[in-house]
Design a protein around this motif. Structure first.
Motif, PDB file in Angstrom:
ATOM      1  N   UNK A 160     -11.309  16.798  43.856  1.00 52.93           N
ATOM      2  CA  UNK A 160     -11.596  15.311  43.509  1.00 52.93           C
ATOM      3  C   UNK A 160     -12.590  14.719  44.679  1.00 52.93           C
ATOM      4  N   UNK A 161     -12.028  14.983  45.703  1.00 53.58           N
ATOM      5  CA  UNK A 161     -12.742  14.406  47.041  1.00 53.58           C
ATOM      6  C   UNK A 161     -14.304  15.136  47.060  1.00 53.58           C
ATOM      7  N   UNK A 214     -16.255  15.448  44.837  1.00 55.67           N
ATOM      8  CA  UNK A 214     -17.150  14.928  43.667  1.00 55.67           C
ATOM      9  C   UNK A 214     -16.889  13.394  43.342  1.00 55.67           C
ATOM     10  N   UNK A 215     -16.701  12.722  44.478  1.00 56.36           N
ATOM     11  CA  UNK A 215     -16.151  11.373  44.501  1.00 56.36           C
ATOM     12  C   UNK A 215     -15.449  11.142  43.116  1.00 56.36           C
ATOM     13  N   UNK A 216     -14.309  11.789  42.826  1.00 57.46           N
ATOM     14  CA  UNK A 216     -13.338  11.577  41.910  1.00 57.46           C
ATOM     15  C   UNK A 216     -13.898  11.857  40.598  1.00 57.46           C
ATOM     16  N   UNK A 217     -15.017  12.698  40.334  1.00 56.78           N
ATOM     17  CA  UNK A 217     -15.428  12.947  39.093  1.00 56.78           C
ATOM     18  C   UNK A 217     -14.953  14.180  38.415  1.00 56.78           C
ATOM     19  N   UNK A 218     -14.608  15.019  39.126  1.00 59.52           N
ATOM     20  CA  UNK A 218     -14.271  16.299  38.521  1.00 59.52           C
ATOM     21  C   UNK A 218     -13.218  17.096  39.694  1.00 59.52           C
ATOM     22  N   UNK A 219     -12.506  17.784  39.042  1.00 60.59           N
ATOM     23  CA  UNK A 219     -11.612  19.019  39.806  1.00 60.59           C
ATOM     24  C   UNK A 219     -11.458  20.001  38.946  1.00 60.59           C
ATOM     25  N   UNK A 220     -11.668  21.161  39.872  1.00 64.09           N
ATOM     26  CA  UNK A 220     -11.710  22.686  38.900  1.00 64.09           C
ATOM     27  C   UNK A 220     -10.720  23.456  39.717  1.00 64.09           C
ATOM     28  N   UNK A 221     -10.032  24.198  38.835  1.00 65.50           N
ATOM     29  CA  UNK A 221      -8.936  24.975  39.031  1.00 65.50           C
ATOM     30  C   UNK A 221      -9.096  26.257  38.691  1.00 65.50           C
ATOM     31  N   UNK A 269      -8.765  12.071  38.665  1.00 66.57           N
ATOM     32  CA  UNK A 269      -7.647  11.446  38.445  1.00 66.57           C
ATOM     33  C   UNK A 269      -6.567  11.882  39.506  1.00 66.57           C
ATOM     34  N   UNK A 270      -5.391  11.990  38.945  1.00 69.21           N
ATOM     35  CA  UNK A 270      -4.434  12.561  40.280  1.00 69.21           C
ATOM     36  C   UNK A 270      -3.711  13.953  39.874  1.00 69.21           C
ATOM     37  N   UNK A 271      -4.510  14.736  39.158  1.00 76.67           N
ATOM     38  CA  UNK A 271      -4.059  16.114  38.514  1.00 76.67           C
ATOM     39  C   UNK A 271      -3.775  17.013  39.770  1.00 76.67           C
ATOM     40  N   UNK A 272      -4.590  16.880  40.860  1.00 74.97           N
ATOM     41  CA  UNK A 272      -4.108  17.618  42.173  1.00 74.97           C
ATOM     42  C   UNK A 272      -2.873  17.296  42.638  1.00 74.97           C
ATOM     43  N   UNK A 273      -2.591  15.958  42.760  1.00 69.64           N
ATOM     44  CA  UNK A 273      -1.322  15.326  43.306  1.00 69.64           C
ATOM     45  C   UNK A 273      -0.178  15.919  42.356  1.00 69.64           C
ATOM     46  N   UNK A 313       7.571  12.772  36.895  1.00 68.24           N
ATOM     47  CA  UNK A 313       6.084  13.118  37.624  1.00 68.24           C
ATOM     48  C   UNK A 313       5.090  13.084  36.684  1.00 68.24           C
ATOM     49  N   UNK A 314       5.217  13.396  35.763  1.00 69.25           N
ATOM     50  CA  UNK A 314       4.162  13.443  34.519  1.00 69.25           C
ATOM     51  C   UNK A 314       3.686  11.986  34.245  1.00 69.25           C
ATOM     52  N   UNK A 315       4.506  11.325  33.838  1.00 72.60           N
ATOM     53  CA  UNK A 315       4.344   9.643  33.704  1.00 72.60           C
ATOM     54  C   UNK A 315       3.645   9.016  34.774  1.00 72.60           C
ATOM     55  N   UNK A 316       3.981   9.564  36.073  1.00 75.56           N
ATOM     56  CA  UNK A 316       3.392   8.839  37.340  1.00 75.56           C
ATOM     57  C   UNK A 316       2.120   9.256  37.501  1.00 75.56           C
ATOM     58  N   UNK A 317       1.832  10.224  36.626  1.00 76.89           N
ATOM     59  CA  UNK A 317       0.230  10.702  36.916  1.00 76.89           C
ATOM     60  C   UNK A 317      -0.654  10.727  35.753  1.00 76.89           C
ATOM     61  N   UNK A 318      -0.390   9.533  34.816  1.00 76.97           N
ATOM     62  CA  UNK A 318      -0.930   9.317  33.599  1.00 76.97           C
ATOM     63  C   UNK A 318      -0.785  10.502  32.486  1.00 76.97           C
ATOM     64  N   UNK A 319       0.287  11.146  32.511  1.00 75.32           N
ATOM     65  CA  UNK A 319       0.429  12.157  31.427  1.00 75.32           C
ATOM     66  C   UNK A 319       1.754  12.207  31.085  1.00 75.32           C
TER      67      UNK A 319
END
Length: 188
Positions: free
Chosen positions: A65-66, A68-75, A148-152, A172-178
């Motif tokens: 995310x860092x 892409x200015x938080x726009x995208x993460x790729x795994x 978002x906070x998927x990486x964390x 943990x899921x709830x803390x990261x909007x899922x």
């Protein structure tokens, strides 16, 4: 021919990912904070050595995310037969899964899809989804946007001991909007 087709799809997918990061999320006169230099992340490596081992499978962060200015993460994920997460929902992120090897069963809402190498599926936010690896091994590239906070979330899930309870995982899921909303998929 199949290899050339796969390369073509990957080239178009890469162009789409890059194009998505070019869409301004800040006013045009604001300076972007992400690095403005290209980078390469090789095979079984993660960006900044980010590798997550969780639920029996391996995930590698390829674009953070860092970047892409938080726009995208790729795994990138490497899986074995019957690997997959429980049914869950993301409240603030869309995802795409691009299958690079093997066969997967993907559930989105009430629909189920069988995907093979070269297939891509879009997973809208707020719709529960999961997947199950059907082949002996499988690989996929998946993207979340915005980051978002998927990486964390993945980092914290990977740090849990094998004795972690479902309640700890759900917290943990709830803390990261899922949220986990159901069990893992099963074949059949």
């Amino acid at each position: 021919m199949e290899q050339a087709s796969r390369r073509s799809v990957l080239k178009h997918l890469s162009a789409t990912v890059i194009g998505m990061t070019l869409i301004p999320s800040q006013p045009l006169n604001a300076a972007p904070t992400a690095a403005q230099k290209p980078f390469v992340v090789r095979g079984a490596e993660g960006r900044g050595a980010e590798h997550y081992r969780m639920m029996g499978f391996d995930l590698y962060l390829k674009v953070a995310g860092k970047d892409t200015d938080g726009q995208l993460s790729v795994f990138a994920g490497e899986y074995h037969r019957h690997d997959g997460p429980p049914l869950h929902v993301h409240y603030q992120q869309d995802e795409e899964f691009y299958i690079t090897e093997g066969e997967f069963l993907v559930q989105v809402g009430e629909e189920r899809f069988t995907l093979k190498a070269g297939d891509l599926i879009f997973l809208p936010r707020n719709i529960p989804h999961s997947f199950l690896t059907l082949s002996e091994t499988g690989k996929m590239v998946f993207m979340t946007h915005p980051s978002g906070t998927t990486e964390m979330l993945f980092k914290q899930l990977a740090a849990l001991p094998p004795t972690a309870t479902l309640a700890e995982v759900e917290k943990l899921h709830l803390a990261h909007q899922c949220r986990i909303v159901g069990p893992k998929l099963t074949a059949g």
